[in-house]
Scaffold this active site. Structure first.
Site, mmCIF file in Angstrom:
data_model
loop_
_atom_site.group_PDB
_atom_site.id
_atom_site.type_symbol
_atom_site.label_atom_id
_atom_site.label_comp_id
_atom_site.label_asym_id
_atom_site.label_seq_id
_atom_site.Cartn_x
_atom_site.Cartn_y
_atom_site.Cartn_z
ATOM 1 N N CYS A 53 40.504 39.344 50.866
ATOM 2 C CA CYS A 53 39.518 39.174 49.441
ATOM 3 C C CYS A 53 38.489 38.673 50.679
ATOM 4 O O CYS A 53 37.645 38.698 50.181
ATOM 5 C CB CYS A 53 39.887 36.938 49.123
ATOM 6 S SG CYS A 53 40.981 35.956 50.062
ATOM 7 N N HIS B 190 40.926 31.257 51.257
ATOM 8 C CA HIS B 190 40.268 32.362 50.566
ATOM 9 C C HIS B 190 38.359 32.323 50.278
ATOM 10 O O HIS B 190 38.074 32.176 50.578
ATOM 11 C CB HIS B 190 40.480 31.717 48.692
ATOM 12 C CG HIS B 190 40.388 32.810 48.354
ATOM 13 N ND1 HIS B 190 41.063 34.473 47.935
ATOM 14 C CD2 HIS B 190 40.215 32.682 46.361
ATOM 15 C CE1 HIS B 190 40.605 35.111 46.343
ATOM 16 N NE2 HIS B 190 40.088 34.126 46.023
#
Length: 369
Positions: free
Chosen positions: A34, A313
């Site tokens: 990510c 994330h």
């Protein structure tokens, strides 16, 4: 490789507002990639960068596998998105991710990586490749000269030690600015100025502040005294002095990195600062700029989600044709401009909201030079 039709929902949501000729593709996650996907989306919606990369692809699309590198893989990925018959969907950036891992061992593990470190690696890698290609094209005896990494300013040396004109690539033209570090001796008033180039500004943050105040602190005057005295060449001795940082040449695209991860000695580890830092849609650099005021408009934000530096994330917010989109790996959704405020950070030390702006991308409203 283009996959799926998950984006048809986005097409329906936008209807006749769907930007003409634009493509919105989610990127598949290959196990903690990510950090890479969020940065790639910000760069894809950086129009001057995208245009130059697609132009590079058009000129180099017949490059064989043996000559494949990070730049050719990135150009191929951007072209896949841009030339897709579909307006939306999911693309697997497998070749690009594999090439990055091959090139840099830091990104080979499945550990959580830092998006800012990846951005720095990527831009410097692109510059290295473009400089090498430019020197090979020149084919001059000095073409294999030493070249410093762009973060410290490209300097080419000829065999006799004389400086040669540095190669200015389109990556430089998009992102490079020049800082001037001014030091004034408080005894003789002589000002010593040293220029350095930058691709992004890493700024310290404080609770309940704004990007404007962070930048003011970045360029504020600091007094050098006691053990930190400055050696003045005119006085030929250590003297008290004042120093400050100014922007001599503002970049076309200004990247601001918020230092959200701080090493806490008592804890013996890094801690994430969830401080509330307001980032405006329009930014004026004001007194930071040496000659004229520079005005910028926000077009992308890389957001860190999570409570610590070693896990979490990354997602990105991008602006296209006056519409804002939230991109979370494979998923692309529209968001209201007002929802950007939820990514400023928290006014409380402990908060359930851990989605904080981390890297900001601003485009110069004064046009592209």
């Amino acid at each position: 490789m283009v996959m799926g039709t998950t984006g048809s929902k986005l097409e329906k949501a936008l209807g006749d507002k769907f930007p003409e000729g634009e493509r919105f593709f989610g990127l598949e996650n290959f196990g903690n990639t990510c950090y890479c996907n969020s940065v790639l989306q910000a760069l894809y919606f950086c129009i001057p960068f995208r245009e130059q990369l697609l132009e590079y692809y058009a000129e180099n699309k017949n490059v064989g596998e043996a000559d494949e590198n990070v730049l050719t893989c990135l150009a191929d990925l951007f072209n896949q998105i841009n030339s897709s018959k579909k307006k939306t969907g999911i693309i697997a950036p497998k070749r690009f991710v594999q090439r990055v891992k091959k090139q840099n061992e830091l990104f080979r593990s499945y550990m959580h990586q830092d998006a800012h470190e990846f951005l720095n690696f990527l831009l410097n890698e692109l510059v290295d490749i473009l400089e090498k290609e430019a020197n090979e094209t020149k084919g001059s005896p000095g073409s294999s000269s030493q070249s410093e990494k762009v973060a410290n300013g490209p300097v080419n040396l000829q065999a006799n030690g004389a400086q040669k004109e540095p190669v200015i690539t389109w990556v430089h033209k998009c992102f490079q600015g020049i800082l001037t570090n001014e030091t004034r001796c408080l005894r003789c008033e002589t000002v010593t100025a040293r220029d350095e180039t930058f691709f992004d500004l890493s700024v310290d943050i404080e609770q309940n502040s704004s990007i404007t105040s962070c930048l003011k602190n970045f360029s504020s005057t600091e007094t050098l005294n006691a053990e930190d005295k400055f050696f003045c060449d005119k006085c030929c001795s250590l003297q008290e002095a004042q120093k400050r940082m100014k922007i001599k040449k503002p970049p076309n695209v200004l990247i601001i990195h918020l230092k959200r991860f701080k090493y806490i000695e008592q804890l013996g580890r890094y801690k994430k600062l969830s401080y509330r830092v307001v980032f405006p849609l329009e930014l004026k650099l004001g007194n930071m700029v040496e000659n004229a005021e520079a005005e910028y408009s926000l077009f992308a934000v890389v957001v860190h989600v999570g409570s610590g530096p070693n896990h979490g994330h990354y997602i990105s917010l991008v602006k296209s044709h006056d519409l804002w989109f939230l991109i979370d790996d494979e998923n692309v959704d529209t968001v209201d401009e007002s929802s950007l405020q939820t990514f400023f950070g928290s006014a409380q030390e402990y908060s359930s909201n851990t989605d904080h702006g981390y890297i900001l991308f601003y485009e110069n409203l004064g046009g592209r030079s």
